[in-house]
Scaffold this motif. Structure first.
Motif, short mmCIF file in Angstrom:
data_model
loop_
_atom_site.label_atom_id
_atom_site.label_comp_id
_atom_site.label_asym_id
_atom_site.label_seq_id
_atom_site.Cartn_x
_atom_site.Cartn_y
_atom_site.Cartn_z
N UNK A 64 1.11 -1.03 0.05
CA UNK A 64 -0.07 0.22 0.03
C UNK A 64 0.88 1.15 0.11
N UNK A 65 1.58 1.54 -1.42
CA UNK A 65 2.37 2.83 -1.26
C UNK A 65 1.50 3.91 -1.63
N UNK A 66 2.02 5.10 -1.01
CA UNK A 66 1.15 6.45 -1.36
C UNK A 66 1.83 7.09 -2.45
N UNK A 67 1.21 7.77 -3.32
CA UNK A 67 1.91 8.38 -4.46
C UNK A 67 2.34 9.75 -3.94
N UNK A 68 3.34 10.12 -4.70
CA UNK A 68 3.90 11.39 -4.38
C UNK A 68 3.33 12.63 -4.59
N UNK A 69 2.94 13.46 -3.90
CA UNK A 69 2.00 14.71 -4.14
C UNK A 69 2.90 16.08 -3.59
N UNK A 70 2.47 16.90 -4.23
CA UNK A 70 2.92 18.32 -3.89
C UNK A 70 2.78 18.58 -2.41
N UNK A 71 3.52 19.20 -1.90
CA UNK A 71 3.21 19.52 -0.44
C UNK A 71 2.20 20.41 0.05
N UNK A 72 1.55 21.16 -0.80
CA UNK A 72 0.41 21.88 -0.58
C UNK A 72 -0.73 21.01 -0.39
N UNK A 73 -0.71 19.83 -1.03
CA UNK A 73 -1.65 18.93 -1.12
C UNK A 73 -1.59 17.61 -0.09
N UNK A 74 -0.77 17.87 0.73
CA UNK A 74 -0.65 16.73 2.06
C UNK A 74 -1.85 16.56 2.56
N UNK A 96 -11.37 15.73 1.05
CA UNK A 96 -11.02 16.23 1.93
C UNK A 96 -10.86 17.76 2.08
N UNK A 97 -10.80 18.23 0.31
CA UNK A 97 -10.59 19.70 0.26
C UNK A 97 -11.70 20.16 -0.33
N UNK A 98 -12.00 21.59 -0.34
CA UNK A 98 -13.53 21.91 -1.01
C UNK A 98 -12.87 22.21 -2.35
N UNK A 99 -13.74 22.41 -3.40
CA UNK A 99 -13.74 22.68 -4.69
C UNK A 99 -13.00 23.98 -4.84
N UNK A 100 -13.26 25.02 -4.13
CA UNK A 100 -12.61 26.32 -4.29
C UNK A 100 -10.99 26.13 -3.88
N UNK A 101 -10.56 25.35 -2.74
CA UNK A 101 -9.33 25.15 -2.12
C UNK A 101 -8.40 24.38 -3.54
N UNK A 102 -9.17 23.65 -4.45
CA UNK A 102 -8.59 22.64 -5.41
C UNK A 102 -8.54 23.93 -6.45
#
Length: 64
Positions: free
Chosen positions: A15-25, A40-46
């Motif tokens: 169960x490996x987690x993908x690499x993501x941008x730090x802002x999307x942790x 976990x994020x709103x549409x506005x945040x995305x």
């Protein structure tokens, strides 16, 4: 009898987690049983993140 590749080479699914941008942790998205998207994020945040970090080819010739 021929063994499967998985058993022959002892592959194990991890169960490996993908690499993501730090802002999307901490960003998590799921589809529930009724087909609704839960995030976990709103549409506005995305949208704010995408506007900041993704180049839009359609806006190449316009000046902001």
């Amino acid at each position: 009898m021929i063994r499967s590749i998985k058993s022959r080479y002892h592959f194990k699914r991890t169960e490996a987690k993908p690499k993501v941008n730090r802002e999307l942790e901490g960003f998590d998205i799921k589809i529930n049983s009724s087909g609704e998207i839960e995030s976990s994020y709103t549409v506005d945040q995305l949208n704010e993140f995408l506007n900041k970090n993704v180049f839009d080819k359609k806006l190449k010739n316009t000046n902001e």
